[in-house]
Design a protein around this motif. Sequence first.
Motif, short mmCIF file in Angstrom:
data_model
loop_
_atom_site.label_atom_id
_atom_site.label_comp_id
_atom_site.label_asym_id
_atom_site.label_seq_id
_atom_site.Cartn_x
_atom_site.Cartn_y
_atom_site.Cartn_z
N ARG A 110 22.41 -7.72 -57.96
CA ARG A 110 21.60 -8.02 -59.14
C ARG A 110 22.33 -9.02 -60.02
NH1 ARG A 110 21.92 -2.32 -62.60
NH2 ARG A 110 24.05 -2.59 -63.40
N GLN A 111 21.53 -9.74 -60.79
CA GLN A 111 22.10 -10.72 -61.71
C GLN A 111 21.35 -10.62 -63.03
OE1 GLN A 111 22.38 -14.77 -60.31
NE2 GLN A 111 23.96 -15.24 -61.83
N ALA A 112 22.08 -10.22 -64.04
CA ALA A 112 21.52 -10.13 -65.39
C ALA A 112 21.66 -11.48 -66.08
CB ALA A 112 22.25 -9.05 -66.18
N VAL A 172 28.17 0.98 -55.71
CA VAL A 172 29.11 0.75 -56.78
C VAL A 172 29.17 2.05 -57.59
CG1 VAL A 172 29.47 -0.52 -58.93
CG2 VAL A 172 28.68 -1.71 -56.89
N ASP A 173 30.35 2.41 -58.06
CA ASP A 173 30.52 3.69 -58.75
C ASP A 173 29.52 3.89 -59.89
OD1 ASP A 173 34.16 3.97 -58.48
OD2 ASP A 173 32.55 4.48 -57.11
N SER A 174 29.24 2.85 -60.61
CA SER A 174 28.35 2.98 -61.77
C SER A 174 26.91 3.28 -61.39
CB SER A 174 28.42 1.71 -62.62
OG SER A 174 28.01 0.59 -61.87
N MET A 175 26.57 3.07 -60.12
CA MET A 175 25.20 3.32 -59.65
C MET A 175 25.06 4.68 -58.96
SD MET A 175 24.29 0.27 -60.51
CE MET A 175 25.02 -1.36 -60.68
N GLU A 191 20.62 -1.85 -69.54
CA GLU A 191 21.62 -2.67 -68.84
C GLU A 191 21.32 -2.85 -67.35
OE1 GLU A 191 22.15 -0.01 -70.79
OE2 GLU A 191 23.83 1.23 -70.05
N ASP A 192 20.30 -2.16 -66.85
CA ASP A 192 19.87 -2.38 -65.47
C ASP A 192 18.93 -3.58 -65.36
OD1 ASP A 192 19.65 1.17 -65.13
OD2 ASP A 192 21.23 -0.13 -64.35
N THR A 193 18.55 -4.13 -66.50
CA THR A 193 17.69 -5.31 -66.50
C THR A 193 18.38 -6.46 -65.79
OG1 THR A 193 16.54 -4.69 -68.53
CG2 THR A 193 16.56 -7.03 -67.96
N ALA A 194 17.71 -7.00 -64.77
CA ALA A 194 18.30 -8.06 -63.97
C ALA A 194 17.29 -8.50 -62.91
CB ALA A 194 19.57 -7.57 -63.27
N VAL A 195 17.62 -9.58 -62.26
CA VAL A 195 16.90 -9.96 -61.04
C VAL A 195 17.66 -9.32 -59.89
CG1 VAL A 195 16.14 -11.84 -59.56
CG2 VAL A 195 16.13 -12.14 -62.05
N TYR A 196 16.94 -8.59 -59.07
CA TYR A 196 17.54 -7.88 -57.95
C TYR A 196 17.24 -8.64 -56.65
CZ TYR A 196 18.68 -3.92 -60.88
OH TYR A 196 19.23 -3.11 -61.85
N TYR A 197 18.28 -8.79 -55.85
CA TYR A 197 18.18 -9.50 -54.58
C TYR A 197 18.62 -8.61 -53.44
CZ TYR A 197 18.34 -13.66 -57.62
OH TYR A 197 18.10 -14.60 -58.58
N CYS A 198 17.98 -8.79 -52.28
CA CYS A 198 18.50 -8.17 -51.08
C CYS A 198 19.10 -9.27 -50.19
CB CYS A 198 17.43 -7.40 -50.33
SG CYS A 198 15.94 -8.32 -49.89
N VAL A 255 13.56 -6.90 -62.65
CA VAL A 255 13.47 -5.55 -63.22
C VAL A 255 13.82 -5.67 -64.70
CG1 VAL A 255 14.45 -3.24 -63.26
CG2 VAL A 255 14.02 -4.39 -61.07
N THR A 256 12.92 -5.22 -65.54
CA THR A 256 13.16 -5.24 -66.98
C THR A 256 12.99 -3.83 -67.52
OG1 THR A 256 12.34 -7.51 -67.13
CG2 THR A 256 12.51 -6.25 -69.18
N VAL A 257 14.03 -3.33 -68.16
CA VAL A 257 14.00 -1.99 -68.73
C VAL A 257 13.97 -2.13 -70.24
CG1 VAL A 257 15.08 0.27 -68.82
CG2 VAL A 257 15.33 -1.15 -66.77
N SER A 258 12.88 -1.68 -70.81
CA SER A 258 12.68 -1.83 -72.25
C SER A 258 13.04 -0.56 -72.99
CB SER A 258 11.21 -2.19 -72.53
OG SER A 258 10.97 -2.19 -73.92
#
Length: 118
Positions: free
Chosen positions: A37-39, A60-63, A88-95, A114-117
């Motif tokens: 992901r890239q925020a 990743v540990d934080s996930m 803080e999970d807001t980002a563009v997610y790539y596979c 993904v946008t978390v409001s």
Amino acid sequence: VQLQASGGGLVQVGDSLRLACAYSGRTFSTDVMGWFRQAPRKAREFVAHINLSGTSPYYVDSMKGRFTISVDNAEKTVYLQMNALKPEDTAVYYCALRQGFSTLYGSWGRGTQVTVSS
């Protein structure tokens, strides 16, 4: 190999989303599909990966505990279930796919936002 990510959207804090990465082309069960992901204004970061056989998921540990990666071989799709989403999970997610003995992810899909409001 072609990858197509989907499933992103606008959600509220605490909601869940399931991202999907459909893959096509020649793949093997030992290939590894990763989610990144890239925020905004941040570097791309690794999220999780799994073998296309469905084994050896890694996060990743934080996930850990919030995100789950899985494979549906019949559908040729890798999923990323994301729960308890945070702003803080807001980002563009790539596979992306890593094949054979390569240490690099050589095939990438277009991202899904993904946008978390709050």
